[in-house]
Design a protein around this motif. Structure first.
Motif, mmCIF file in Angstrom:
data_model
loop_
_atom_site.group_PDB
_atom_site.id
_atom_site.type_symbol
_atom_site.label_atom_id
_atom_site.label_comp_id
_atom_site.label_asym_id
_atom_site.label_seq_id
_atom_site.Cartn_x
_atom_site.Cartn_y
_atom_site.Cartn_z
ATOM 1 N N VAL A 248 -9.132 11.604 3.229
ATOM 2 C CA VAL A 248 -8.360 11.106 2.084
ATOM 3 C C VAL A 248 -7.405 12.207 1.625
ATOM 4 N N ASP A 249 -6.146 11.896 1.549
ATOM 5 C CA ASP A 249 -5.126 12.888 1.191
ATOM 6 C C ASP A 249 -5.245 13.302 -0.275
ATOM 7 N N HIS A 250 -5.217 14.616 -0.500
ATOM 8 C CA HIS A 250 -5.228 15.199 -1.852
ATOM 9 C C HIS A 250 -6.379 14.648 -2.701
ATOM 10 N N PHE A 251 -7.552 14.527 -2.101
ATOM 11 C CA PHE A 251 -8.661 13.917 -2.846
ATOM 12 C C PHE A 251 -9.196 14.846 -3.930
ATOM 13 N N LYS A 252 -9.138 16.164 -3.704
ATOM 14 C CA LYS A 252 -9.602 17.087 -4.740
ATOM 15 C C LYS A 252 -8.747 16.941 -5.998
ATOM 16 N N ARG A 253 -7.438 16.795 -5.815
ATOM 17 C CA ARG A 253 -6.567 16.565 -6.968
ATOM 18 C C ARG A 253 -6.929 15.259 -7.675
ATOM 19 N N GLY A 259 -11.378 12.096 -12.487
ATOM 20 C CA GLY A 259 -12.817 12.192 -12.707
ATOM 21 C C GLY A 259 -13.621 11.770 -11.478
ATOM 22 N N HIS A 260 -14.862 12.246 -11.437
ATOM 23 C CA HIS A 260 -15.708 11.999 -10.266
ATOM 24 C C HIS A 260 -16.122 10.533 -10.145
ATOM 25 N N GLN A 261 -16.293 9.841 -11.264
ATOM 26 C CA GLN A 261 -16.658 8.427 -11.195
ATOM 27 C C GLN A 261 -15.542 7.618 -10.544
ATOM 28 N N ALA A 262 -14.299 7.898 -10.946
ATOM 29 C CA ALA A 262 -13.165 7.227 -10.302
ATOM 30 C C ALA A 262 -13.063 7.639 -8.838
ATOM 31 N N GLY A 263 -13.416 8.894 -8.551
ATOM 32 C CA GLY A 263 -13.403 9.350 -7.159
ATOM 33 C C GLY A 263 -14.391 8.588 -6.303
ATOM 34 N N ASP A 264 -15.587 8.339 -6.850
ATOM 35 C CA ASP A 264 -16.583 7.556 -6.102
ATOM 36 C C ASP A 264 -16.087 6.131 -5.866
ATOM 37 N N GLN A 265 -15.481 5.537 -6.878
ATOM 38 C CA GLN A 265 -14.952 4.176 -6.723
ATOM 39 C C GLN A 265 -13.839 4.148 -5.673
ATOM 40 N N CYS A 266 -13.033 5.186 -5.648
ATOM 41 C CA CYS A 266 -11.968 5.278 -4.641
ATOM 42 C C CYS A 266 -12.559 5.330 -3.237
ATOM 43 N N LEU A 267 -13.587 6.145 -3.055
ATOM 44 C CA LEU A 267 -14.238 6.241 -1.735
ATOM 45 C C LEU A 267 -14.867 4.910 -1.333
ATOM 46 N N GLN A 268 -15.423 4.190 -2.298
ATOM 47 C CA GLN A 268 -16.025 2.891 -2.005
ATOM 48 C C GLN A 268 -14.977 1.899 -1.516
ATOM 49 N N VAL A 332 -3.132 6.555 -3.411
ATOM 50 C CA VAL A 332 -4.086 7.185 -2.493
ATOM 51 C C VAL A 332 -3.744 6.778 -1.069
ATOM 52 N N THR A 333 -3.665 7.766 -0.188
ATOM 53 C CA THR A 333 -3.397 7.517 1.230
ATOM 54 C C THR A 333 -4.408 8.284 2.072
ATOM 55 N N ILE A 334 -4.407 8.003 3.354
ATOM 56 C CA ILE A 334 -5.326 8.691 4.275
ATOM 57 C C ILE A 334 -4.560 9.195 5.488
ATOM 58 N N SER A 335 -5.112 10.224 6.118
ATOM 59 C CA SER A 335 -4.614 10.731 7.399
ATOM 60 C C SER A 335 -5.711 10.547 8.428
ATOM 61 N N ILE A 336 -5.301 10.246 9.668
ATOM 62 C CA ILE A 336 -6.285 9.912 10.700
ATOM 63 C C ILE A 336 -5.974 10.673 11.981
ATOM 64 N N GLY A 337 -7.011 11.279 12.547
ATOM 65 C CA GLY A 337 -6.925 11.891 13.879
ATOM 66 C C GLY A 337 -7.634 11.013 14.883
ATOM 67 N N VAL A 338 -6.971 10.733 15.995
ATOM 68 C CA VAL A 338 -7.503 9.812 17.010
ATOM 69 C C VAL A 338 -7.652 10.544 18.328
ATOM 70 N N SER A 339 -8.796 10.365 18.959
ATOM 71 C CA SER A 339 -9.002 10.931 20.285
ATOM 72 C C SER A 339 -9.869 9.983 21.110
ATOM 73 N N SER A 340 -9.776 10.140 22.426
ATOM 74 C CA SER A 340 -10.541 9.270 23.328
ATOM 75 C C SER A 340 -10.797 10.004 24.632
#
Length: 405
Positions: A248-253, A259-268, A332-340
């Motif tokens: 998750v991009d810039h998740f610490k920010r 707040g951590h409660q909103a952070g948990d909801q974001c991860l969910q 909120v955005t995400i970055s993804i690394g792909v390998s195979s």
């Protein structure tokens, strides 16, 4: 969790089946000696009674010992510390049941070919057959139906022989044998119920141990175990295995600002987006730690894995989760690394070419490097890297010798 869901997993959980087979293999020596002693007692009693069928008796005795030794040796091949796939565990359990059924059938055959006309010997014979049923009860751990069939195979022949004699004593003994079979079946049913309850409790504990408490998807422990099994399967079947690492991009920010409660909801929300895209039964979605997720894709090539990764990225972006301290756009955005890769073993690799061997860490490192590149290039994107692509390849001894010359 409802009971229907529990029941559907009783015979499909690899960890449960592995525990059952481990129990059977560890105690195989007890059942080997128990069957051997019971068969020896039966042979000695029949020998004292009559020597007319001695050759047949010895053949039957040799068959009983042989099948028990074969079952014991087969059980010793099972290594509790090794990770087995679900198919391997099912195959092992089925073969164990075959050995147990053949042993029960041999005991049942004795009621036909080694039947005695002496009432006392008939009663002893019934007791020994009841002991054979008790010895077969551990197979309840694998299949209750198999035990019911074995009860019938053991007691039916001698019961029919007793009824055919037609005398009162033998008919009474046949009735007692029938009642004994029913009681043993009822006892096994009670034990089956107890085992089912224990299995349900085990499954609940395992699901709690393998589930991330925040996102309610699999955790890293489950991923690590499954990764080993899928790697072995891919090696055996020579099929590709793909891995997506998601951050998750810039998740610490986000946590600091909302707040951590909103952070948990974001991860969910992100976890549900990932699960909605990776929908195959074989796909493994897990929280790898912190704000990082992984998707393991068996039998999937790099191009297909990259397409799925882009769908995951777009799905999270479409949620438009506000991120007041993130990059533009403020969502909120995400970055993804792909390998195979297609795993192989050292045995399959060409001699003196260690670089041709594909190891599990190579796939993990390749996906991790691809993720780092996606974040370094601006985030909210995917990056791909073939397994082993980023490894520095050292010259072979022949090449080094040529340069030296």
């Amino acid at each position: 969790m409802n009971k229907k869901k529990i029941g559907s997993h009783l015979h499909t959980s690899p960890l449960i089946i592995q525990g059952q087979i481990t129990f059977l293999s560890r105690h195989g020596g007890i059942w080997l000696w128990g069957n051997a002693l019971a068969a020896t007692l039966f042979v000695l009693l029949r020998w004292v009674e009559s020597t007319e069928s001695m050759a047949l008796l010895l053949v039957w005795f040799a068959a009983i010992l042989t099948m028990n030794v074969m079952r014991w040796l087969f059980g010793q091949r099972f290594l509790p510390s090794q990770h087995y796939s679900s198919e391997e565990l099912q195959e092992f359990g089925q073969r164990y049941l075959v050995y147990s059924t053949l042993i029960s059938a041999l005991w049942g055959v004795s009621g036909f070919i080694l039947f005695s006309f002496e009432p006392l010997m008939q009663a002893v014979h019934v007791l020994l057959l009841a002991g054979a049923i008790v010895a077969a009860m551990p197979v309840l751990a694998l299949s209750s139906l198999a035990l019911y069939l074995q009860i019938g195979a053991i007691l039916l022949p001698i019961t029919l022989n007793l009824l055919l004699i037609g005398e009162t004593a033998q008919q009474s003994l046949a009735l007692a044998t029938t009642l004994l079979g029913i009681l043993l079946a009822m006892a096994s049913r009670s034990i089956t119920g107890l085992l089912n309850d224990l299995h349900s409790a085990q499954i609940q504990v395992q699901e709690q141990a393998h589930t991330d408490p925040v996102t309610q998807i699999s955790n890293r422990r489950f991923f690590d175990t499954t990764f080993k099994m899928e790697w072995r399967r891919a090696t055996r079947e020579a099929k590709p295995l793909s891995l997506l690492m998601i951050d998750v991009d810039h998740f610490k920010r986000y946590n600091d600002r909302h707040g951590h409660q909103a952070g948990d909801q974001c991860l969910q929300i992100i976890a549900q987006c990932i699960k909605a895209v990776a929908r195959r039964a074989s796909d493994v979605v897990a929280r790898h730690g912190g704000e990082e997720f992984v998707i393991l894709l068996p039998d999937t090539h790099l191009e297909d894995a990259a397409l799925l990764a882009e769908r995951v990225r777009k799905s999270v972006e479409d949620q438009r989760i506000p991120h007041s301290d993130g990059a533009i756009p403020r969502i909120v955005t995400i970055s993804i690394g792909v390998s195979s890769c297609t795993p192989n073993s050292a045995h399959d690799a060409q001699p003196l070419h260690d670089a041709s061997v594909v190891y599990p860490a190579m796939l993990l490192n390749a996906a991790d490097r691809a993720l780092y590149r996606a974040k370094r290039n601006g985030r909210n994107q995917i990056a791909r890297e073939s397994c082993g692509e980023g490894i520095i390849k050292l010259p072979t001894p022949q090449t080094a010798a040529t340069h030296a010359a």
